[in-house]
Design a protein around this motif. Sequence first.
Motif, PDB file in Angstrom:
ATOM      1  N   ILE A  35      -4.282  23.462  13.471  1.00 35.85           N
ATOM      2  CA  ILE A  35      -3.365  22.452  12.944  1.00 35.85           C
ATOM      3  C   ILE A  35      -3.951  21.087  13.273  1.00 35.85           C
ATOM      4  N   ARG A  36      -4.102  20.274  12.237  1.00 31.55           N
ATOM      5  CA  ARG A  36      -4.630  18.919  12.413  1.00 31.55           C
ATOM      6  C   ARG A  36      -3.523  17.913  12.113  1.00 31.55           C
ATOM      7  N   TYR A  37      -3.569  16.789  12.804  1.00 28.84           N
ATOM      8  CA  TYR A  37      -2.559  15.755  12.606  1.00 28.84           C
ATOM      9  C   TYR A  37      -3.218  14.389  12.569  1.00 28.84           C
ATOM     10  N   GLU A  88       3.132  32.474   6.851  1.00 30.92           N
ATOM     11  CA  GLU A  88       1.911  33.062   6.307  1.00 30.92           C
ATOM     12  C   GLU A  88       2.075  34.572   6.146  1.00 30.92           C
ATOM     13  N   GLY A  89       1.782  35.064   4.953  1.00 27.59           N
ATOM     14  CA  GLY A  89       1.876  36.489   4.681  1.00 27.59           C
ATOM     15  C   GLY A  89       3.279  37.002   4.456  1.00 27.59           C
ATOM     16  N   ARG A  90       4.266  36.101   4.353  1.00 23.16           N
ATOM     17  CA  ARG A  90       5.659  36.536   4.175  1.00 23.16           C
ATOM     18  C   ARG A  90       6.053  36.668   2.709  1.00 23.16           C
ATOM     19  N   GLY A  91       5.140  36.353   1.805  1.00 26.65           N
ATOM     20  CA  GLY A  91       5.467  36.461   0.393  1.00 26.65           C
ATOM     21  C   GLY A  91       5.796  35.121  -0.232  1.00 26.65           C
ATOM     22  N   VAL A  92       6.298  35.203  -1.456  1.00 24.79           N
ATOM     23  CA  VAL A  92       6.568  34.006  -2.262  1.00 24.79           C
ATOM     24  C   VAL A  92       8.039  33.622  -2.148  1.00 24.79           C
ATOM     25  N   PRO A  93       8.337  32.334  -1.961  1.00 27.64           N
ATOM     26  CA  PRO A  93       9.740  31.921  -1.817  1.00 27.64           C
ATOM     27  C   PRO A  93      10.479  31.920  -3.150  1.00 27.64           C
ATOM     28  N   PRO A  94      11.787  31.769  -3.132  1.00 31.04           N
ATOM     29  CA  PRO A  94      12.551  31.653  -4.384  1.00 31.04           C
ATOM     30  C   PRO A  94      11.984  30.530  -5.250  1.00 31.04           C
ATOM     31  N   GLY A  95      11.806  30.836  -6.516  1.00 30.61           N
ATOM     32  CA  GLY A  95      11.263  29.842  -7.432  1.00 30.61           C
ATOM     33  C   GLY A  95       9.783  29.997  -7.683  1.00 30.61           C
ATOM     34  N   GLY A  96       9.084  30.821  -6.881  1.00 28.99           N
ATOM     35  CA  GLY A  96       7.684  31.082  -7.130  1.00 28.99           C
ATOM     36  C   GLY A  96       6.721  30.267  -6.297  1.00 28.99           C
ATOM     37  N   PRO A  97       5.414  30.478  -6.502  1.00 28.23           N
ATOM     38  CA  PRO A  97       4.379  29.866  -5.669  1.00 28.23           C
ATOM     39  C   PRO A  97       4.331  28.345  -5.739  1.00 28.23           C
ATOM     40  N   PHE A 130       4.341  18.464  13.067  1.00 31.33           N
ATOM     41  CA  PHE A 130       4.068  19.711  13.793  1.00 31.33           C
ATOM     42  C   PHE A 130       4.954  20.846  13.287  1.00 31.33           C
ATOM     43  N   VAL A 131       6.239  20.573  13.077  1.00 32.05           N
ATOM     44  CA  VAL A 131       7.155  21.634  12.640  1.00 32.05           C
ATOM     45  C   VAL A 131       6.793  22.110  11.241  1.00 32.05           C
ATOM     46  N   HIS A 132       6.436  21.176  10.359  1.00 35.67           N
ATOM     47  CA  HIS A 132       6.043  21.576   9.004  1.00 35.67           C
ATOM     48  C   HIS A 132       4.821  22.486   9.052  1.00 35.67           C
ATOM     49  N   GLU A 133       3.802  22.110   9.823  1.00 36.09           N
ATOM     50  CA  GLU A 133       2.589  22.916   9.883  1.00 36.09           C
ATOM     51  C   GLU A 133       2.832  24.246  10.593  1.00 36.09           C
ATOM     52  N   GLN A 156       0.828  -1.196   0.000  1.00 34.32           N
ATOM     53  CA  GLN A 156       0.000   0.000   0.000  1.00 34.32           C
ATOM     54  C   GLN A 156       0.867   1.251   0.000  1.00 34.32           C
ATOM     55  N   LEU A 157       0.548   2.176  -0.875  1.00 35.79           N
ATOM     56  CA  LEU A 157       1.244   3.447  -0.944  1.00 35.79           C
ATOM     57  C   LEU A 157       0.356   4.492  -0.290  1.00 35.79           C
ATOM     58  N   ASP A 158       0.771   4.973   0.856  1.00 34.12           N
ATOM     59  CA  ASP A 158      -0.036   5.879   1.660  1.00 34.12           C
ATOM     60  C   ASP A 158       0.398   7.311   1.371  1.00 34.12           C
ATOM     61  N   SER A 159      -0.442   8.075   0.691  1.00 27.49           N
ATOM     62  CA  SER A 159      -0.082   9.445   0.326  1.00 27.49           C
ATOM     63  C   SER A 159      -1.009  10.472   0.978  1.00 27.49           C
ATOM     64  N   ARG A 160      -1.777  10.059   1.977  1.00 27.45           N
ATOM     65  CA  ARG A 160      -2.666  10.990   2.650  1.00 27.45           C
ATOM     66  C   ARG A 160      -1.866  12.008   3.457  1.00 27.45           C
ATOM     67  N   PRO A 161      -2.391  13.236   3.580  1.00 28.55           N
ATOM     68  CA  PRO A 161      -1.656  14.229   4.368  1.00 28.55           C
ATOM     69  C   PRO A 161      -1.586  13.820   5.831  1.00 28.55           C
ATOM     70  N   LEU A 162      -0.417  13.994   6.440  1.00 26.00           N
ATOM     71  CA  LEU A 162      -0.241  13.675   7.850  1.00 26.00           C
ATOM     72  C   LEU A 162      -0.617  14.840   8.751  1.00 26.00           C
ATOM     73  N   GLY A 163      -0.743  16.014   8.148  1.00 28.75           N
ATOM     74  CA  GLY A 163      -1.125  17.188   8.913  1.00 28.75           C
ATOM     75  C   GLY A 163      -1.617  18.282   7.994  1.00 28.75           C
ATOM     76  N   THR A 164      -2.368  19.219   8.543  1.00 28.61           N
ATOM     77  CA  THR A 164      -2.855  20.363   7.772  1.00 28.61           C
ATOM     78  C   THR A 164      -2.792  21.612   8.642  1.00 28.61           C
ATOM     79  N   PHE A 165      -2.722  22.763   7.980  1.00 30.95           N
ATOM     80  CA  PHE A 165      -2.760  24.051   8.657  1.00 30.95           C
ATOM     81  C   PHE A 165      -3.800  24.913   7.957  1.00 30.95           C
ATOM     82  N   SER A 166      -4.631  25.583   8.723  1.00 29.29           N
ATOM     83  CA  SER A 166      -5.654  26.429   8.114  1.00 29.29           C
ATOM     84  C   SER A 166      -6.104  27.512   9.086  1.00 29.29           C
ATOM     85  N   TYR A 167      -6.682  28.562   8.511  1.00 30.97           N
ATOM     86  CA  TYR A 167      -7.346  29.589   9.313  1.00 30.97           C
ATOM     87  C   TYR A 167      -8.839  29.442   9.068  1.00 30.97           C
ATOM     88  N   GLU A 168      -9.615  29.272  10.133  1.00 36.41           N
ATOM     89  CA  GLU A 168     -11.023  28.930   9.980  1.00 36.41           C
ATOM     90  C   GLU A 168     -11.947  29.974  10.591  1.00 36.41           C
TER      91      GLU A 168
END
Length: 254
Positions: free
Chosen positions: A108-110, A135-144, A125-128, A88-100
């Motif tokens: 942050i959901r895990y 958030e709101g810091r702009g676009v990183p090198p290489g674009g969106p 946790f660190v990724h989220e 089985q190849l598990d590609s579901r997200p392990l966490g999410t970040f959102s403003y609700e």
Amino acid sequence: MGLFKVAPPVSRDELDWLVACFAWLRRVLDDEGRKIEAVLPGDPALAEATTASELFALVQQQCEMADWPCHLERIEDEQSRSDPAEVQLDSRPLGTFSYEGEGEGYVIRYSASLLRKPDNLVATFVHELSHYLLEGRGVPPGGPDLVEHATDCCAAYLGFGVFLANSARHFEQWTDGAWQGWRSSASGYLSEQALVTATALAAHLNAHDADAIEVQLKPYLQRDFRRASKAIARDYPALRDTMANIDLRGWNFA
């Protein structure tokens, strides 16, 4: 002698992007002159946590985000085991970040499956939290299109690179009574080799103990870490100056 140079575990273009991303992070986070400590598996503070909430609070503290309001939620998930011989190849997200909205605020959901793997939970946790931080810091090198990759890079920049690299790929056998099989999972957006290289960049930038970091990596990633460290020391001996002088407009950054 050029034929015998140690090559980094990533391409030259990817190494240059990682350096540019670190430079971008230092600028948008206003971190010039700040030394960030490495956080490693077995860290006494993290080891004291007995619940996901306690672990999350400690990770927030390590990221200097302890006072950033955020609600933590667990995602209950079930592993699909329809075929005992299936890989089985598990590609579901392990966490999410959102403003609700004003009621819920930042959430942050895990994945509940991570409760069996504390180090992977730390990486999630660190990724989220990095999403929150950027958030709101702009676009990183290489674009969106590279926002998620830059978020992984940010987690390594914050000193958690070993957690990200070690949790990027996982392959395990499972059993459930008469049923058994193999499950492969992947997390994050940067490759293991890119995460190891980002970890080496953070070590070089902050004068971390490279030997202490290396022994905490998966055995097959340790050689990649040594290669990355040697290539960075050779090609970017004055890394702070290099980062300070990078023209990020060349990376489609405005």
